[in-house]
Design a protein around this motif. Sequence first.
Motif, mmCIF file in Angstrom:
data_model
loop_
_atom_site.group_PDB
_atom_site.id
_atom_site.type_symbol
_atom_site.label_atom_id
_atom_site.label_comp_id
_atom_site.label_asym_id
_atom_site.label_seq_id
_atom_site.Cartn_x
_atom_site.Cartn_y
_atom_site.Cartn_z
ATOM 1 N N ALA A 11 0.814 -1.224 0.000
ATOM 2 C CA ALA A 11 0.000 0.000 0.000
ATOM 3 C C ALA A 11 0.847 1.272 0.000
ATOM 4 N N ARG A 23 -2.481 0.580 7.514
ATOM 5 C CA ARG A 23 -2.089 0.683 8.935
ATOM 6 C C ARG A 23 -1.687 2.090 9.329
ATOM 7 N N TYR A 54 -15.738 -1.851 -0.685
ATOM 8 C CA TYR A 54 -14.969 -1.882 -1.950
ATOM 9 C C TYR A 54 -15.498 -0.869 -2.955
ATOM 10 N N ARG A 57 -13.833 2.405 -2.325
ATOM 11 C CA ARG A 57 -12.435 2.426 -2.782
ATOM 12 C C ARG A 57 -12.368 2.460 -4.305
ATOM 13 N N GLN A 91 0.727 -6.439 -3.805
ATOM 14 C CA GLN A 91 -0.329 -6.787 -2.863
ATOM 15 C C GLN A 91 -1.525 -5.860 -3.061
ATOM 16 N N VAL A 150 -8.668 -11.047 -2.889
ATOM 17 C CA VAL A 150 -8.316 -12.164 -1.999
ATOM 18 C C VAL A 150 -8.508 -11.707 -0.559
ATOM 19 N N GLY A 153 -7.725 -15.550 4.829
ATOM 20 C CA GLY A 153 -8.173 -16.944 4.846
ATOM 21 C C GLY A 153 -8.321 -17.502 3.450
ATOM 22 N N GLU A 154 -8.184 -16.676 2.411
ATOM 23 C CA GLU A 154 -8.257 -17.164 1.023
ATOM 24 C C GLU A 154 -6.849 -17.238 0.431
ATOM 25 N N THR A 177 5.659 -1.797 2.030
ATOM 26 C CA THR A 177 4.820 -2.777 2.730
ATOM 27 C C THR A 177 5.331 -2.954 4.155
ATOM 28 N N SER A 178 4.384 -3.133 5.080
ATOM 29 C CA SER A 178 4.734 -3.226 6.505
ATOM 30 C C SER A 178 5.201 -4.619 6.882
ATOM 31 N N TYR A 182 0.912 -12.334 5.471
ATOM 32 C CA TYR A 182 1.515 -13.507 4.829
ATOM 33 C C TYR A 182 0.592 -14.032 3.739
ATOM 34 N N GLU A 204 9.334 3.561 6.708
ATOM 35 C CA GLU A 204 9.905 3.279 8.030
ATOM 36 C C GLU A 204 10.295 1.803 8.077
HETATM 37 C C1 BV8 Z 1 -3.639 -17.130 3.456
HETATM 38 C C2 BV8 Z 1 -6.960 -7.567 -0.353
HETATM 39 C C3 BV8 Z 1 -3.906 -19.474 3.538
HETATM 40 C C4 BV8 Z 1 -8.140 -7.074 0.402
HETATM 41 C C5 BV8 Z 1 -5.440 -8.260 1.432
HETATM 42 C C6 BV8 Z 1 -0.745 -15.545 11.930
HETATM 43 C C7 BV8 Z 1 0.568 -15.511 11.498
HETATM 44 C C8 BV8 Z 1 0.877 -15.486 10.141
HETATM 45 C C9 BV8 Z 1 -0.153 -15.473 9.183
HETATM 46 C C10 BV8 Z 1 -1.448 -15.485 9.612
HETATM 47 C C11 BV8 Z 1 -1.761 -15.526 10.967
HETATM 48 N N1 BV8 Z 1 -3.102 -15.532 11.069
HETATM 49 C C12 BV8 Z 1 -3.649 -15.499 9.830
HETATM 50 C C13 BV8 Z 1 -2.662 -15.492 8.943
HETATM 51 C C14 BV8 Z 1 -2.776 -15.471 7.495
HETATM 52 C C15 BV8 Z 1 -3.192 -14.085 7.007
HETATM 53 C C16 BV8 Z 1 -2.291 -13.027 7.583
HETATM 54 O O1 BV8 Z 1 -1.181 -12.853 7.140
HETATM 55 N N2 BV8 Z 1 -2.815 -12.298 8.591
HETATM 56 C C17 BV8 Z 1 -2.020 -11.243 9.181
HETATM 57 C C18 BV8 Z 1 -2.910 -10.057 9.515
HETATM 58 C C19 BV8 Z 1 -1.325 -11.808 10.417
HETATM 59 N N3 BV8 Z 1 -3.023 -14.133 5.572
HETATM 60 C C20 BV8 Z 1 -4.019 -14.577 4.812
HETATM 61 O O2 BV8 Z 1 -5.115 -14.882 5.216
HETATM 62 C C21 BV8 Z 1 -3.684 -14.737 3.337
HETATM 63 N N4 BV8 Z 1 -4.110 -16.036 2.906
HETATM 64 O O3 BV8 Z 1 -2.822 -17.153 4.337
HETATM 65 O O4 BV8 Z 1 -4.215 -18.241 2.926
HETATM 66 C C22 BV8 Z 1 -4.581 -20.525 2.779
HETATM 67 C C23 BV8 Z 1 -3.902 -21.741 2.600
HETATM 68 C C24 BV8 Z 1 -4.546 -22.737 1.914
HETATM 69 C C25 BV8 Z 1 -5.812 -22.537 1.416
HETATM 70 C C26 BV8 Z 1 -6.469 -21.333 1.593
HETATM 71 C C27 BV8 Z 1 -5.853 -20.317 2.298
HETATM 72 C C28 BV8 Z 1 -4.420 -13.745 2.480
HETATM 73 C C29 BV8 Z 1 -4.013 -12.354 2.840
HETATM 74 C C30 BV8 Z 1 -4.617 -11.384 1.815
HETATM 75 C C31 BV8 Z 1 -5.594 -10.443 2.489
HETATM 76 N N5 BV8 Z 1 -6.004 -9.415 1.526
HETATM 77 N N6 BV8 Z 1 -5.774 -7.380 0.484
HETATM 78 C C32 BV8 Z 1 -8.202 -5.583 0.428
HETATM 79 O O5 BV8 Z 1 -7.298 -4.896 -0.093
HETATM 80 O O6 BV8 Z 1 -9.217 -5.107 0.978
HETATM 81 S S1 BV8 Z 1 -4.211 -7.842 2.501
HETATM 82 C C33 BV8 Z 1 -4.081 -6.153 2.523
HETATM 83 O O7 BV8 Z 1 -3.380 -5.822 3.683
HETATM 84 C C34 BV8 Z 1 -3.251 -5.623 1.404
HETATM 85 O O8 BV8 Z 1 -3.437 -6.270 0.192
HETATM 86 C C35 BV8 Z 1 -1.862 -5.756 1.916
HETATM 87 O O9 BV8 Z 1 -1.330 -6.993 1.576
HETATM 88 C C36 BV8 Z 1 -2.083 -5.723 3.369
HETATM 89 C C37 BV8 Z 1 -1.663 -4.400 3.847
HETATM 90 O O10 BV8 Z 1 -0.299 -4.503 3.920
HETATM 91 P P1 BV8 Z 1 0.630 -3.385 3.303
HETATM 92 O O11 BV8 Z 1 0.441 -3.346 1.848
HETATM 93 O O12 BV8 Z 1 1.973 -3.666 3.833
HETATM 94 O O13 BV8 Z 1 0.039 -2.036 3.868
HETATM 95 P P2 BV8 Z 1 0.312 -1.407 5.305
HETATM 96 O O14 BV8 Z 1 -0.608 -0.252 5.470
HETATM 97 O O15 BV8 Z 1 0.327 -2.514 6.317
HETATM 98 O O16 BV8 Z 1 1.810 -0.868 5.198
HETATM 99 C C38 BV8 Z 1 2.107 0.190 4.333
HETATM 100 C C39 BV8 Z 1 3.604 0.425 4.470
HETATM 101 O O17 BV8 Z 1 3.961 1.481 3.560
HETATM 102 C C40 BV8 Z 1 3.995 0.891 5.857
HETATM 103 O O18 BV8 Z 1 5.127 0.143 6.273
HETATM 104 C C41 BV8 Z 1 4.368 2.364 5.670
HETATM 105 O O19 BV8 Z 1 5.459 2.731 6.487
HETATM 106 C C42 BV8 Z 1 4.772 2.405 4.230
HETATM 107 N N7 BV8 Z 1 4.526 3.710 3.586
HETATM 108 C C43 BV8 Z 1 3.493 4.557 3.803
HETATM 109 N N8 BV8 Z 1 3.630 5.634 3.000
HETATM 110 C C44 BV8 Z 1 4.757 5.448 2.266
HETATM 111 C C45 BV8 Z 1 5.332 4.205 2.626
HETATM 112 N N9 BV8 Z 1 6.467 3.752 2.091
HETATM 113 C C46 BV8 Z 1 7.061 4.509 1.146
HETATM 114 N N10 BV8 Z 1 6.574 5.710 0.738
HETATM 115 C C47 BV8 Z 1 5.434 6.201 1.271
HETATM 116 N N11 BV8 Z 1 4.967 7.380 0.852
#
Ligand code: BV8
Length: 229
Positions: A11, A23, A54, A57, A91, A150, A153-154, A177-178, A182, A204
């Motif tokens: 993001a 975040r 959605y 957005r 992502q 996605v 859980g998907e 990305t933060s 996963y 950061e």
């Molecule tokens: C799966 C679409 C399995 C929707 C998204 C415990 C431990 C580990 C994993 C898990 C757990 N419990 C659950 C899980 C799995 C889970 C997961 O990871 N949960 C997390 C919360 C712990 N993952 C899943 O469920 C994934 N699927 O595991 O499937 C499976 C196996 C077999 C069969 C079936 C299933 C699916 C995850 C996908 C979810 N969908 N997006 C939507 O967009 O509405 S995720 C969504 O959040 C985004 O797509 C993105 O991926 C995520 C946000 O993350 P970032 O992109 O990093 O954004 P964020 O705001 O966090 O960070 C932005 C960064 O940019 C910051 O660091 C900031 O400092 C920086 N920034 C800001 N401005 C700037 C900048 N940098 C540079 N310049 C700037 N100007």
Amino acid sequence: MAENIVILTGAGISAESGIKTFRAADGLWENHRVEDVATPEAFQRDPVLVQDFYNRRRRQLLTGVQPNAAHRALARLEQQYGRGEVLLVTQNIDNLHERAGSRNLIHMHGELLKGRCQRSGGLVPVDTDLSVELPCPLCGASGCLRPHVVWFGEMPLEMERIYQTLARCDLFISIGTSGNVYPAAGFVEEANRHGAHTVELNLEPSQRLTSFAEHRHGLASELVPAYVE
Ligand code: BV8
């Protein structure tokens, strides 16, 4: 020897185009608990709420949001790089990478401007609001179109191709990305395991900072052009 590059974006690369990150203090998640909107269970429980999340957005994306210098620099890298493959894995569900000119691109979490028929699995372009009343152009039924996104859980999309490319990449660059979500957050370990040089370009330090061989912190619109040029 070919020098293959895999780039992962989140993001943060679209933040300077005006799209909120998840975040940040005023991020999308703040307005909603993630469990309330980005899960299949949420969609079953309250499809109107999830479609609205959605739709809002999508409307923003379709009205005035532009790619920024970071998106454009990655497109130039793909076009001008002659020493191997440049694969961009995002992502993000916005369309700013393709509008900047990137072609070798995987949307691992889907695309906001596509809908999916839950009966046929077919994809349809979406440039308006999705709603339960909207009849599906593929199967004709109403109430079967969901965002082609996605949810938690998907299974993310094109994972086999992503891991195959990570296995033979020489340079892995993570941008905006933060490192919370996963399996995307684990790609750096995959790249390290295969001997790639790993770089984090982010505002950061991310959750995965210590996994990267190199990191630069600042705005993507400044860091990315400087790094890829
Ligand atoms: C799966 C679409 C399995 C929707 C998204 C415990 C431990 C580990 C994993 C898990 C757990 N419990 C659950 C899980 C799995 C889970 C997961 O990871 N949960 C997390 C919360 C712990 N993952 C899943 O469920 C994934 N699927 O595991 O499937 C499976 C196996 C077999 C069969 C079936 C299933 C699916 C995850 C996908 C979810 N969908 N997006 C939507 O967009 O509405 S995720 C969504 O959040 C985004 O797509 C993105 O991926 C995520 C946000 O993350 P970032 O992109 O990093 O954004 P964020 O705001 O966090 O960070 C932005 C960064 O940019 C910051 O660091 C900031 O400092 C920086 N920034 C800001 N401005 C700037 C900048 N940098 C540079 N310049 C700037 N100007």
